[in-house]
Enzyme design. Structure first.
Site, PDB file in Angstrom:
ATOM      1  N   HIS A  67       1.142  12.732 -26.244  1.00 34.93           N
ATOM      2  CA  HIS A  67       0.874  11.479 -25.490  1.00 34.93           C
ATOM      3  C   HIS A  67       0.552  10.432 -26.375  1.00 34.93           C
ATOM      4  O   HIS A  67      -0.575   9.494 -26.212  1.00 34.93           O
ATOM      5  CB  HIS A  67      -0.281  11.822 -24.390  1.00 34.93           C
ATOM      6  CG  HIS A  67      -0.265  10.866 -23.422  1.00 34.93           C
ATOM      7  ND1 HIS A  67      -1.146  10.885 -22.163  1.00 34.93           N
ATOM      8  CD2 HIS A  67      -0.041   9.643 -23.056  1.00 34.93           C
ATOM      9  CE1 HIS A  67      -0.920  10.086 -21.450  1.00 34.93           C
ATOM     10  NE2 HIS A  67      -0.166   8.992 -21.909  1.00 34.93           N
ATOM     11  N   ARG A  90       3.981  10.602 -16.645  1.00 39.20           N
ATOM     12  CA  ARG A  90       2.709  11.555 -16.376  1.00 39.20           C
ATOM     13  C   ARG A  90       3.315  13.049 -16.300  1.00 39.20           C
ATOM     14  O   ARG A  90       4.162  13.361 -15.461  1.00 39.20           O
ATOM     15  CB  ARG A  90       2.021  11.157 -15.178  1.00 39.20           C
ATOM     16  CG  ARG A  90       1.116   9.797 -15.532  1.00 39.20           C
ATOM     17  CD  ARG A  90      -0.135  10.106 -16.424  1.00 39.20           C
ATOM     18  NE  ARG A  90      -0.900   9.160 -16.624  1.00 39.20           N
ATOM     19  CZ  ARG A  90      -0.800   8.066 -17.539  1.00 39.20           C
ATOM     20  NH1 ARG A  90       0.247   8.056 -18.389  1.00 39.20           N
ATOM     21  NH2 ARG A  90      -1.599   6.896 -17.690  1.00 39.20           N
ATOM     22  N   GLU A 102      -4.736  17.427 -20.494  1.00 39.69           N
ATOM     23  CA  GLU A 102      -4.270  16.731 -21.786  1.00 39.69           C
ATOM     24  C   GLU A 102      -5.941  16.806 -22.594  1.00 39.69           C
ATOM     25  O   GLU A 102      -6.887  16.519 -21.765  1.00 39.69           O
ATOM     26  CB  GLU A 102      -3.896  15.434 -22.090  1.00 39.69           C
ATOM     27  CG  GLU A 102      -2.301  15.432 -21.610  1.00 39.69           C
ATOM     28  CD  GLU A 102      -1.699  13.893 -21.778  1.00 39.69           C
ATOM     29  OE1 GLU A 102      -2.611  12.981 -21.701  1.00 39.69           O
ATOM     30  OE2 GLU A 102      -0.733  13.882 -21.109  1.00 39.69           O
TER      31      GLU A 102
END
Length: 304
Positions: free
Chosen positions: A277, A230, A258
């Site tokens: 991601h 993260r 994000e």
């Protein structure tokens, strides 16, 4: 009882429909991955369970969904999208997370990012596409040291891959662990000795901002820092400064915000390899994920 997958993109919607069994509780699949929080009350009306992939669920919005009793979050990072304790205390909503579904997929991404950064592949790719011919001096990793911060399922898979590639593996974990082929050590020793530092901690109130500017300064000069966990585990501004100075290289799949905003500091760092991601995005991991979500729903139904 009824469940609703509130933000299903095409691929996950198809997996849900394929794996849903006739005996399972009904699951409404909302094929709008861009739904906003204020649209959730209408979508979730008449449903007891919300299956959520990436949509924020503020407590104030949850209060407008009186029938909602459970959230099954597709992953481990629910805290980035909601406040589980607040939801339970103020709304009586239990939040369930899913662990382990993508351990191999995420570890393989960390492994790939490590090599891509060490060889300077992203910079050469950008340069060649722009008409240049940049030739980067890479790092030879065989017999070098990789340090794993956190040693859960993903960390263990990363250790397996690194052992197979002839790297020495150090690890630091918040609770004592033992594993074949892994030397557990202090965090300071790991940072000082590792040619690659790979982040594998779970994000919570205690680990938020864990990798501070002070700890970044303790890294071995020229080390590759990999993060597939993260973004909020790190001080991103300090990481960017360290990479821009040439002190370290960055290989990141996750960010505090994000999608990464246009013009973000990290997007301007030449000494960085960035991905969107996507470490967990494999067909195998998707099947594991949705099957685990359905199993949560089955258990909730059994327990009433």
């Amino acid at each position: 009882m009824r469940a609703c997958f509130v933000d299903a993109g095409g691929a996950l919607a198809e997996v849900m429909e394929r794996l849903h069994r006739p005996a399972d509780m009904p699951v409404t699949v909302n094929r709008n991955p861009d739904i906003k929080p204020d649209g959730l009350p209408a979508v979730l009306a008449g449903h007891d369970i919300a299956i959520i992939d990436h949509t924020h669920l503020p407590t104030g919005i949850a209060k407008a969904i009186p029938g909602l009793k459970h959230v099954v979050f597709l992953g481990t990072g629910a805290r980035s999208y909601m406040n589980p304790e607040e939801l339970e205390a103020e709304c009586g909503i239990q939040v369930h997370i899913i662990k382990g579904y993508g351990d191999t997929a995420v570890a393989e991404m960390a492994f790939a990012l490590m090599w891509a950064s060490a060889k300077g592949l992203a910079g050469m790719d950008r340069g060649i596409r722009a008409g240049g011919w940049p030739r980067t001096d890479g790092i030879e990793l065989t017999r070098k040291t990789v340090g794993l911060i956190g040693f859960g399922g993903i960390g263990a898979e990363m250790a397996r891959l690194c052992n197979g590639a002839g790297l020495r593996v150090l690890a630091w974990n918040r609770t004592p662990r033992e594993a074949k082929g892994v030397e557990f050590t202090s965090l300071d020793t790991l940072l000082a000795e590792s040619h690659v530092v790979s982040m594998h901690l779970l994000l919570n109130d205690e680990t938020r901002g864990f990798l501070s500017e002070e700890l970044i300064a303790k890294m071995r000069p020229g080390a590759v820092f990999v993060n597939t966990a993260r973004g909020a585990l790190t001080d991103e501004a300090a990481l960017a400064r360290a990479a821009e100075s040439g002190a370290i290289r960055l290989a990141l799949d996750v960010y505090a915000e994000e999608p990464l905003p246009a013009g973000h500091t990290l997007s301007k760092v030449e000494n960085a390899t960035l991905s969107a991601h996507s470490a967990f995005r494999t067909p195998e991991a998707s099947d594991n994920l949705i099957e685990a979500a359905l199993e949560h729903c089955r258990r909730i139904a059994r327990e009433g």
